[in-house]
Enzyme design. Structure first.
Site, PDB file in Angstrom:
ATOM      1  N   LYS A 195       3.715 -13.075   3.415  1.00  0.00           N
ATOM      2  CA  LYS A 195       3.430 -11.643   3.423  1.00  0.00           C
ATOM      3  C   LYS A 195       3.664 -11.110   2.014  1.00  0.00           C
ATOM      4  O   LYS A 195       4.771 -11.181   1.481  1.00  0.00           O
ATOM      5  CB  LYS A 195       4.340 -10.938   4.421  1.00  0.00           C
ATOM      6  CG  LYS A 195       4.128  -9.435   4.466  1.00  0.00           C
ATOM      7  CD  LYS A 195       4.951  -8.798   5.568  1.00  0.00           C
ATOM      8  CE  LYS A 195       4.784  -7.288   5.558  1.00  0.00           C
ATOM      9  NZ  LYS A 195       5.596  -6.646   6.594  1.00  0.00           N
ATOM     10  N   LYS A 248      -0.912 -12.392   4.959  1.00  0.00           N
ATOM     11  CA  LYS A 248      -1.122 -10.952   5.005  1.00  0.00           C
ATOM     12  C   LYS A 248      -0.927 -10.342   3.623  1.00  0.00           C
ATOM     13  O   LYS A 248       0.048 -10.689   2.964  1.00  0.00           O
ATOM     14  CB  LYS A 248      -0.107 -10.363   5.975  1.00  0.00           C
ATOM     15  CG  LYS A 248      -0.135  -8.879   6.116  1.00  0.00           C
ATOM     16  CD  LYS A 248       0.996  -8.443   6.985  1.00  0.00           C
ATOM     17  CE  LYS A 248       1.038  -6.936   6.947  1.00  0.00           C
ATOM     18  NZ  LYS A 248       2.199  -6.403   7.566  1.00  0.00           N
TER      19      LYS A 248
HETATM   20  C1  PBG Z   1       6.323  -4.037   8.886  1.00  0.00           C
HETATM   21  C2  PBG Z   1       4.872  -4.243   8.738  1.00  0.00           C
HETATM   22  C3  PBG Z   1       3.973  -3.721   7.768  1.00  0.00           C
HETATM   23  C4  PBG Z   1       2.691  -4.085   8.186  1.00  0.00           C
HETATM   24  C5  PBG Z   1       2.833  -4.844   9.339  1.00  0.00           C
HETATM   25  N1  PBG Z   1       4.181  -4.960   9.652  1.00  0.00           N
HETATM   26  C6  PBG Z   1       4.169  -2.832   6.623  1.00  0.00           C
HETATM   27  C7  PBG Z   1       5.015  -3.145   5.489  1.00  0.00           C
HETATM   28  O1  PBG Z   1       5.453  -4.261   5.242  1.00  0.00           O
HETATM   29  O2  PBG Z   1       5.285  -2.171   4.793  1.00  0.00           O
HETATM   30  C8  PBG Z   1       1.412  -3.683   7.497  1.00  0.00           C
HETATM   31  C9  PBG Z   1       0.206  -3.635   8.357  1.00  0.00           C
HETATM   32  C10 PBG Z   1      -0.950  -2.896   7.790  1.00  0.00           C
HETATM   33  O3  PBG Z   1      -0.937  -2.407   6.641  1.00  0.00           O
HETATM   34  O4  PBG Z   1      -1.931  -2.759   8.526  1.00  0.00           O
HETATM   35  N2  PBG Z   1       7.152  -4.709   8.082  1.00  0.00           N
END
Ligand code: PBG
Length: 323
Positions: A195, A248
């Site tokens: 991520k 992601k």
């Molecule tokens: C929570 C999380 C996030 C997303 C999914 N789970 C945001 C972040 O890390 O700030 C992002 C999903 C999206 O942008 O559609 N940690």
């Protein structure tokens, strides 16, 4: 042998021929639909930067899930907007928490749908970080117990799959141990393994009310320039017991999706995130892009890169177009 003997266009002559030699299939069964659960009843509030995406109370979530099921979508992922926030995200563990109650409501409706839950603290902490704060820093190890308790409470409520998205080290192992020790050895973990620290999460943070109140997430989410490190993260999560791994965001990281796919023999997911969604929505609204065409092309591209399934806010619309 080249032209005129070779003529690749021969196989592009008709729909039937093109379909016969199509290398990448995109189906509704490859899509997971993300949902934002808030307290109350009959609440359905559109997210400003995400047209077509809503914060909804559990009763409305069930309706949305029913529609998703009718469209043939195999699963949803739930994010919670709790009633209250504190420094440690206690509301994320409550048996009557927003996500826990939504899971029960979906289960109660007997829908043929996988319920995945996002496991993280940022939506539940008053500081908006994905872990607890100690000495001004996001503290890794003290966060693990809370995350595993949260995953356990989701499993108890009836979640089919838990998906930790916090990027703390060791969280997959901690969650696996907690689930196994409490009779949930058969609940799979989908880890957000690679991520990245991305500007494309902007609209989500409004949707989930999870903007960090100080600093940013660079001390736990990955640097966009790193690829080897993504493979390391995936390898560690698998060693700790992850069943499936996610990359992601999706579009700026398709090379990572491909490398993970080639390197590991596990299902790979990609998250087509909020910023990727809103770009398409904004351009289409202006008449600058043909929405249907680009959404199918984007999702096909993510599949071609190696994703077995895709978490996408386009899921319901795409499912209609794919019919
Ligand atoms: C929570 C999380 C996030 C997303 C999914 N789970 C945001 C972040 O890390 O700030 C992002 C999903 C999206 O942008 O559609 N940690």
């Amino acid at each position: 042998m080249t032209f005129p003997v070779q003529r690749p266009r021969r196989l592009r002559k008709s729909e039937l021929l093109r379909d016969l030699v199509c290398e990448t299939r995109l189906g509704t069964k490859n899509l997971i639909y993300p949902l934002f659960v808030c307290p109350g009843s009959s609440v359905r509030k559109e997210v400003a930067a995400m047209p077509g995406v809503f914060q909804q109370s559990a009763d409305r979530i069930v309706e949305d899930c029913r529609e998703a099921e009718d469209l043939g979508i195999p699963g949803v992922i739930l994010f919670g907007l709790p009633e209250s926030k504190d420094a440690r995200g206690a509301s994320s563990l409550a048996q009557n928490g927003v996500v826990q109650r939504a899971i029960e409501a979906i289960r109660g409706a007997k829908l043929h749908l996988l319920v995945i839950t996002d496991v993280c603290l940022c939506e539940y902490t008053d500081h908006g970080h994905c872990g607890v704060i100690e000495n001004g820093e996001v503290a890794n190890d003290p966060t693990l117990e809370i995350l595993s308790e949260q995953a356990l409470s989701h499993a108890r409520a009836g979640a089919d799959i838990v998906a930790p998205s916090d990027m703390m080290d060791g969280r997959v192992g901690a969650i696996r141990g907690k689930l196994d020790g409490n009779g949930f050895a058969d609940v799979p973990i989908l880890s957000y393994a690679a991520k990245y620290c991305s500007g494309f999460y902007g609209p989500f943070r409004e949707a989930a009310d999870s903007v960090p109140q100080f600093g940013d997430r660079r001390s736990y989410q990955m640097d966009p320039g790193n690829a080897r490190e993504a493979l390391k993260e995936v390898a560690l999560d698998l060693e700790e017991g992850a069943d499936m791994v996610m990359v992601k965001p999706a579009l700026p990281y398709l090379d990572i999706v491909r490398q993970v796919k080639d390197e590991f023999r596990v299902p790979v997911a990609a998250y087509n995130v909020s910023g990727e969604y809103c770009m398409v929505k904004a351009a289409s609204k202006n008449g600058w892009l043909d929405e249907k065409r680009v959404v199918i092309e984007i999702l096909t591209g993510i599949r071609r890169a190696g994703a077995d399934f895709i978490l996408t806010y386009h899921a319901k619309e795409a499912a209609r177009w794919l019919k």
